[in-house]
Scaffold this motif. Structure first.
Motif, PDB file in Angstrom:
ATOM      1  N   LYS A  15      84.860  40.862  59.406  1.00  0.00           N
ATOM      2  CA  LYS A  15      84.736  40.315  60.674  1.00  0.00           C
ATOM      3  C   LYS A  15      83.235  39.099  60.275  1.00  0.00           C
ATOM      4  O   LYS A  15      83.531  37.848  59.444  1.00  0.00           O
ATOM      5  N   THR A  16      82.420  39.608  59.664  1.00  0.00           N
ATOM      6  CA  THR A  16      81.105  39.459  59.464  1.00  0.00           C
ATOM      7  C   THR A  16      81.333  38.066  58.574  1.00  0.00           C
ATOM      8  O   THR A  16      80.967  37.483  57.586  1.00  0.00           O
ATOM      9  N   ALA A  17      81.438  39.560  56.845  1.00  0.00           N
ATOM     10  CA  ALA A  17      81.669  38.873  55.630  1.00  0.00           C
ATOM     11  C   ALA A  17      82.834  37.712  55.476  1.00  0.00           C
ATOM     12  O   ALA A  17      82.380  37.049  54.632  1.00  0.00           O
ATOM     13  N   ILE A  18      83.942  37.619  56.445  1.00  0.00           N
ATOM     14  CA  ILE A  18      84.626  36.411  56.461  1.00  0.00           C
ATOM     15  C   ILE A  18      83.523  35.359  56.839  1.00  0.00           C
ATOM     16  O   ILE A  18      83.930  34.550  56.478  1.00  0.00           O
ATOM     17  N   ASP A  19      83.330  35.380  57.934  1.00  0.00           N
ATOM     18  CA  ASP A  19      82.762  34.132  58.645  1.00  0.00           C
ATOM     19  C   ASP A  19      81.964  34.180  57.163  1.00  0.00           C
ATOM     20  O   ASP A  19      81.380  33.152  57.004  1.00  0.00           O
ATOM     21  N   ASP A  20      80.574  35.010  56.716  1.00  0.00           N
ATOM     22  CA  ASP A  20      80.178  34.340  55.497  1.00  0.00           C
ATOM     23  C   ASP A  20      80.772  33.935  54.918  1.00  0.00           C
ATOM     24  O   ASP A  20      80.433  33.572  52.978  1.00  0.00           O
ATOM     25  N   GLY A  21      82.224  34.159  54.346  1.00  0.00           N
ATOM     26  CA  GLY A  21      82.463  32.803  52.868  1.00  0.00           C
ATOM     27  C   GLY A  21      83.408  33.960  52.439  1.00  0.00           C
ATOM     28  O   GLY A  21      84.272  33.482  51.863  1.00  0.00           O
ATOM     29  N   ALA A  22      84.203  35.557  53.191  1.00  0.00           N
ATOM     30  CA  ALA A  22      84.560  35.921  52.239  1.00  0.00           C
ATOM     31  C   ALA A  22      86.318  35.972  52.750  1.00  0.00           C
ATOM     32  O   ALA A  22      86.824  36.789  53.722  1.00  0.00           O
ATOM     33  N   CYS A  23      86.632  34.621  52.088  1.00  0.00           N
ATOM     34  CA  CYS A  23      88.012  34.339  52.434  1.00  0.00           C
ATOM     35  C   CYS A  23      88.975  34.507  52.089  1.00  0.00           C
ATOM     36  O   CYS A  23      90.613  33.992  52.060  1.00  0.00           O
ATOM     37  N   SER A  24      88.777  35.718  51.483  1.00  0.00           N
ATOM     38  CA  SER A  24      90.281  35.866  50.420  1.00  0.00           C
ATOM     39  C   SER A  24      90.200  37.910  50.814  1.00  0.00           C
ATOM     40  O   SER A  24      88.771  38.614  50.753  1.00  0.00           O
ATOM     41  N   MET A  25      91.616  38.617  50.288  1.00  0.00           N
ATOM     42  CA  MET A  25      91.425  39.644  49.462  1.00  0.00           C
ATOM     43  C   MET A  25      90.489  40.147  48.477  1.00  0.00           C
ATOM     44  O   MET A  25      89.551  41.381  48.543  1.00  0.00           O
ATOM     45  N   GLY A  26      90.301  39.040  47.017  1.00  0.00           N
ATOM     46  CA  GLY A  26      89.522  39.700  46.951  1.00  0.00           C
ATOM     47  C   GLY A  26      88.394  39.298  46.735  1.00  0.00           C
ATOM     48  O   GLY A  26      87.636  40.586  46.538  1.00  0.00           O
ATOM     49  N   LYS A  27      87.456  38.338  47.631  1.00  0.00           N
ATOM     50  CA  LYS A  27      86.126  38.515  47.980  1.00  0.00           C
ATOM     51  C   LYS A  27      86.102  39.472  48.737  1.00  0.00           C
ATOM     52  O   LYS A  27      85.028  40.014  48.465  1.00  0.00           O
ATOM     53  N   LEU A  28      86.614  39.846  49.630  1.00  0.00           N
ATOM     54  CA  LEU A  28      86.555  41.344  50.657  1.00  0.00           C
ATOM     55  C   LEU A  28      86.422  41.991  49.722  1.00  0.00           C
ATOM     56  O   LEU A  28      85.401  42.991  50.197  1.00  0.00           O
ATOM     57  N   ARG A  29      87.316  42.538  49.226  1.00  0.00           N
ATOM     58  CA  ARG A  29      87.092  43.731  47.832  1.00  0.00           C
ATOM     59  C   ARG A  29      85.809  43.276  47.256  1.00  0.00           C
ATOM     60  O   ARG A  29      85.378  44.845  47.178  1.00  0.00           O
ATOM     61  N   LEU A  49      91.949  39.183  58.723  1.00  0.00           N
ATOM     62  CA  LEU A  49      91.990  37.585  57.512  1.00  0.00           C
ATOM     63  C   LEU A  49      92.642  36.463  58.576  1.00  0.00           C
ATOM     64  O   LEU A  49      92.011  35.159  58.151  1.00  0.00           O
ATOM     65  N   ALA A  50      94.040  37.076  58.788  1.00  0.00           N
ATOM     66  CA  ALA A  50      95.018  36.539  59.314  1.00  0.00           C
ATOM     67  C   ALA A  50      94.546  35.876  60.677  1.00  0.00           C
ATOM     68  O   ALA A  50      94.612  34.413  60.585  1.00  0.00           O
ATOM     69  N   GLU A  51      94.079  36.833  61.805  1.00  0.00           N
ATOM     70  CA  GLU A  51      93.637  36.174  62.878  1.00  0.00           C
ATOM     71  C   GLU A  51      92.752  35.437  62.428  1.00  0.00           C
ATOM     72  O   GLU A  51      92.277  34.423  63.381  1.00  0.00           O
ATOM     73  N   SER A  52      91.160  35.500  62.015  1.00  0.00           N
ATOM     74  CA  SER A  52      90.166  35.139  61.598  1.00  0.00           C
ATOM     75  C   SER A  52      90.867  33.694  60.671  1.00  0.00           C
ATOM     76  O   SER A  52      90.082  32.317  61.366  1.00  0.00           O
ATOM     77  N   LYS A  53      91.550  33.400  60.557  1.00  0.00           N
ATOM     78  CA  LYS A  53      92.052  31.678  59.778  1.00  0.00           C
ATOM     79  C   LYS A  53      92.947  31.104  61.172  1.00  0.00           C
ATOM     80  O   LYS A  53      92.267  29.892  60.491  1.00  0.00           O
ATOM     81  N   ALA A  54      93.508  31.696  61.908  1.00  0.00           N
ATOM     82  CA  ALA A  54      93.903  31.453  62.545  1.00  0.00           C
ATOM     83  C   ALA A  54      93.115  30.665  64.012  1.00  0.00           C
ATOM     84  O   ALA A  54      93.151  29.828  64.937  1.00  0.00           O
ATOM     85  N   GLU A  55      91.852  31.601  64.131  1.00  0.00           N
ATOM     86  CA  GLU A  55      90.760  30.830  64.884  1.00  0.00           C
ATOM     87  C   GLU A  55      90.356  29.761  64.307  1.00  0.00           C
ATOM     88  O   GLU A  55      89.450  28.877  64.958  1.00  0.00           O
TER      89      GLU A  55
END
Ligand code: FES
Length: 56
Positions: A15-29, A49-55
């Motif tokens: 979740k922290t990585a998503i908040d910091d801008g890792a907005c795709s599976m590739g970026k999270l990887r 990823l889907a949850e955080s996009k929904a939020e």
């Protein structure tokens, strides 16, 4: 809670990585290394990823 056992990555780290801008599976990887071994965690990672996009 651990999402990726191979790499020892928790949902919080994802979740922290998503908040910091890792907005795709590739970026999270790339950022965390999640889903780069057995791949069993990719479904849960995708859900986070889907949850955080929904939020957003
Ligand atoms: Fe994430 Fe295996 S649990 S790569």
């Amino acid at each position: 809670m651990y999402v990726c056992l191979c790499k020892g990555i928790t949902d919080r780290q994802i979740k922290t990585a998503i908040d910091d801008g890792a907005c795709s599976m590739g970026k999270l990887r790339k950022t965390l290394g999640v889903a780069t071994q057995c791949g069993k965690c990719s479904a849960s990672t995708r859900e986070l990823l889907a949850e955080s996009k929904a939020e957003a």
